[in-house]
Design a protein around this motif. Structure first.
Motif, mmCIF file in Angstrom:
data_model
loop_
_atom_site.group_PDB
_atom_site.id
_atom_site.type_symbol
_atom_site.label_atom_id
_atom_site.label_comp_id
_atom_site.label_asym_id
_atom_site.label_seq_id
_atom_site.Cartn_x
_atom_site.Cartn_y
_atom_site.Cartn_z
ATOM 1 N N GLU A 168 0.853 -1.199 0.000
ATOM 2 C CA GLU A 168 0.000 0.000 0.000
ATOM 3 C C GLU A 168 0.885 1.244 0.000
ATOM 4 N N TRP A 222 0.812 4.335 1.101
ATOM 5 C CA TRP A 222 1.092 5.097 2.329
ATOM 6 C C TRP A 222 2.079 4.352 3.225
ATOM 7 N N ALA A 233 -9.153 10.010 5.893
ATOM 8 C CA ALA A 233 -8.550 8.684 5.818
ATOM 9 C C ALA A 233 -7.078 8.808 5.482
ATOM 10 N N PRO A 245 -3.662 8.434 3.336
ATOM 11 C CA PRO A 245 -3.486 8.752 1.910
ATOM 12 C C PRO A 245 -3.718 7.544 1.006
ATOM 13 N N THR A 246 -4.290 7.802 -0.154
ATOM 14 C CA THR A 246 -4.548 6.758 -1.145
ATOM 15 C C THR A 246 -3.450 6.752 -2.202
ATOM 16 N N ALA A 247 -3.513 5.803 -3.107
ATOM 17 C CA ALA A 247 -2.532 5.736 -4.195
ATOM 18 C C ALA A 247 -2.562 6.998 -5.038
ATOM 19 N N ALA A 248 -3.770 7.538 -5.288
ATOM 20 C CA ALA A 248 -3.899 8.747 -6.099
ATOM 21 C C ALA A 248 -3.213 9.941 -5.443
ATOM 22 N N ASP A 249 -3.140 9.947 -4.124
ATOM 23 C CA ASP A 249 -2.506 11.050 -3.413
ATOM 24 C C ASP A 249 -1.004 11.119 -3.639
ATOM 25 N N THR A 260 0.357 15.629 -8.031
ATOM 26 C CA THR A 260 -0.785 15.972 -7.202
ATOM 27 C C THR A 260 -0.479 17.143 -6.274
ATOM 28 N N ARG A 306 1.291 14.612 1.870
ATOM 29 C CA ARG A 306 0.866 13.206 1.902
ATOM 30 C C ARG A 306 2.012 12.298 2.385
ATOM 31 N N THR A 354 -4.554 -4.048 5.655
ATOM 32 C CA THR A 354 -5.555 -4.162 6.727
ATOM 33 C C THR A 354 -5.394 -5.483 7.472
ATOM 34 N N SER A 366 -6.068 4.685 12.096
ATOM 35 C CA SER A 366 -6.568 5.904 11.454
ATOM 36 C C SER A 366 -7.074 6.897 12.483
#
Length: 393
Positions: free
Chosen positions: A278, A280, A317, A319-323, A328, A334, A367, A381
């Motif tokens: 993941e 992050w 939440a 950070p996601t992959a897009a972040d 960006t 991030r 997770t 989180s």
């Protein structure tokens, strides 16, 4: 190809007599392949004179480039070099010059276990009875990249464990090598079993970095360094190097430049390029290791994350992959948020627990890795948001 020239007159069109027919320049794949074979032979034999002779005599810049490449081949100790003609690119110019794509392979002896493989644009021009080589380039349209050793003479610094190639003066290579040596020590404090050698490439500019990695212009403009495959990303066993963006890294203070290098070396040590961790956790773990001994205050290590939280509020939440897209907004924030999450994991589970979660997350969802370690992602989180909210006040 024979061309019939047509002349327009007042009375209409008039065909030129057959004796006046002209031969238009055309590409010769066979001659291109022969030139590439001669290039490979000269590289394998370390014959600088043979390489220089591949330059068309009317183009001194080509002679200089090929002489520089000969020097690079020796200083880098390149092996497994091959070049195979693939296809023509664009039209043939009136002077007979043209370009073609070649599939190139190479490796740095003693550092790369397997060869890199990539497509490169080669410019040819008439020379004697065949074709000479003018230059090497990349092309967005052709999906190619330009290896650093084909750009011009490089400065090289090497030891048993570290090799740095830089498109710049020797001081650039030496400085990057020193940061790499220190970074290896930083990484081994957390990952003591890591022992693989490291290759670092320093292009002259951010634009050159994009070309070296076959990326769209501007992709790495705001990135200080990146760990990436040297050749095609689809080659699972190809070498991985650290690539430095001098346009960004040169503006960093000493500690910042060292943290950047140490961060990238964590990616090398954990084979992050090929592990589906993941984002992050991937980036946060690398920053955790890199920042571990710096003792910098939160207002420094979390400065951009604090500013973003004050402006937009604490994120809902992790950070996601897009972040983590290189273009960006608030990218550095991030990274800092990801580092904070990993710091919390280390505080809750211990440093060995963080390393275990990272290792486990390469073969299962993060997770599940967190839950197995006794820290559900929901609890992480919540704590992460509370800490960020507190320091952003």
């Amino acid at each position: 190809m024979v061309v019939l020239v047509v002349v327009l007159t007042r009375d209409g069109r008039q065909e030129v007599a057959p004796g006046q027919l002209s031969e238009a320049p055309r590409a010769s794949p066979a001659e291109a392949a022969a030139a590439l074979t001669a290039f490979v032979d000269a590289v394998e034999t370390r014959d600088a004179q043979a390489l220089a002779q591949l330059a068309p005599p009317q183009l001194p810049a080509a002679d200089e480039l090929l002489s520089d490449i000969a020097a690079n081949v020796r200083s880098l100790d390149l092996a497994a070099v091959d070049a195979r003609y693939v296809d023509q690119v664009g039209a043939v110019a009136p002077d007979g010059s043209w370009s073609g794509v070649a599939e190139l392979t190479w490796r740095v002896r003693g550092f790369d276990e397997a060869p890199a493989r990539s497509d490169v644009v080669v410019s040819f021009a008439p020379s004697g009875d065949g074709l000479g080589i003018v230059e090497f380039a990349s092309s967005d349209a052709a999906g190619t990249r330009l290896p650093l050793w084909l750009r011009g003479r490089l400065s090289v610094s090497r030891s048993d464990d570290v090799l740095v190639m830089a498109d710049g003066p020797p001081s650039v290579a030496k400085a990057a090598a020193a940061r790499t040596v220190r970074g290896i020590d930083v990484v081994r404090r957390v990952l003591p079993d890591w022992s693989s050698p490291v290759v670092v490439e320093v292009p002259a500019t951010a634009a050159a970095l994009d070309e070296t990695l076959g990326a769209r212009p501007g992709t790495y403009a705001g990135i200080a360094a990146v760990t990436a495959p040297v050749g095609r990303a689809s080659d699972g066993d190809g070498p991985v190097h650290v690539f430095v963006n001098p346009d960004v890294s040169d503006g960093l203070r000493r500690v910042g430049a060292q943290v950047v290098m140490s961060h990238e070396l964590v990616h090398v040590a954990t084979d992050a390029v090929r592990k589906p961790v993941e984002p992050w956790l991937l980036e946060g773990f690398a920053d955790y290791v890199a920042l571990r001994g710096t003792r910098l205050p939160d207002r420094v290590t979390l400065g951009r994350a604090i500013a973003a939280a004050r402006r937009d509020g604490v994120p809902d939440a992790l950070p996601t992959a897009a972040d983590f897209d290189t273009r960006t907004r608030d990218l550095q924030a991030r990274y800092e948020e990801a580092w904070l999450a990993c710091r919390i994991i280390a505080e809750r589970l211990g440093e060995e627990g963080l390393v275990q979660v990272y290792d486990d997350a390469s073969s299962q969802p993060v997770t599940e890795a967190l839950a197995a370690a006794g820290l559900p992602v929901g609890a992480l989180s919540h704590t992460w948001q509370e800490v960020l909210r507190k320091i952003a006040r």
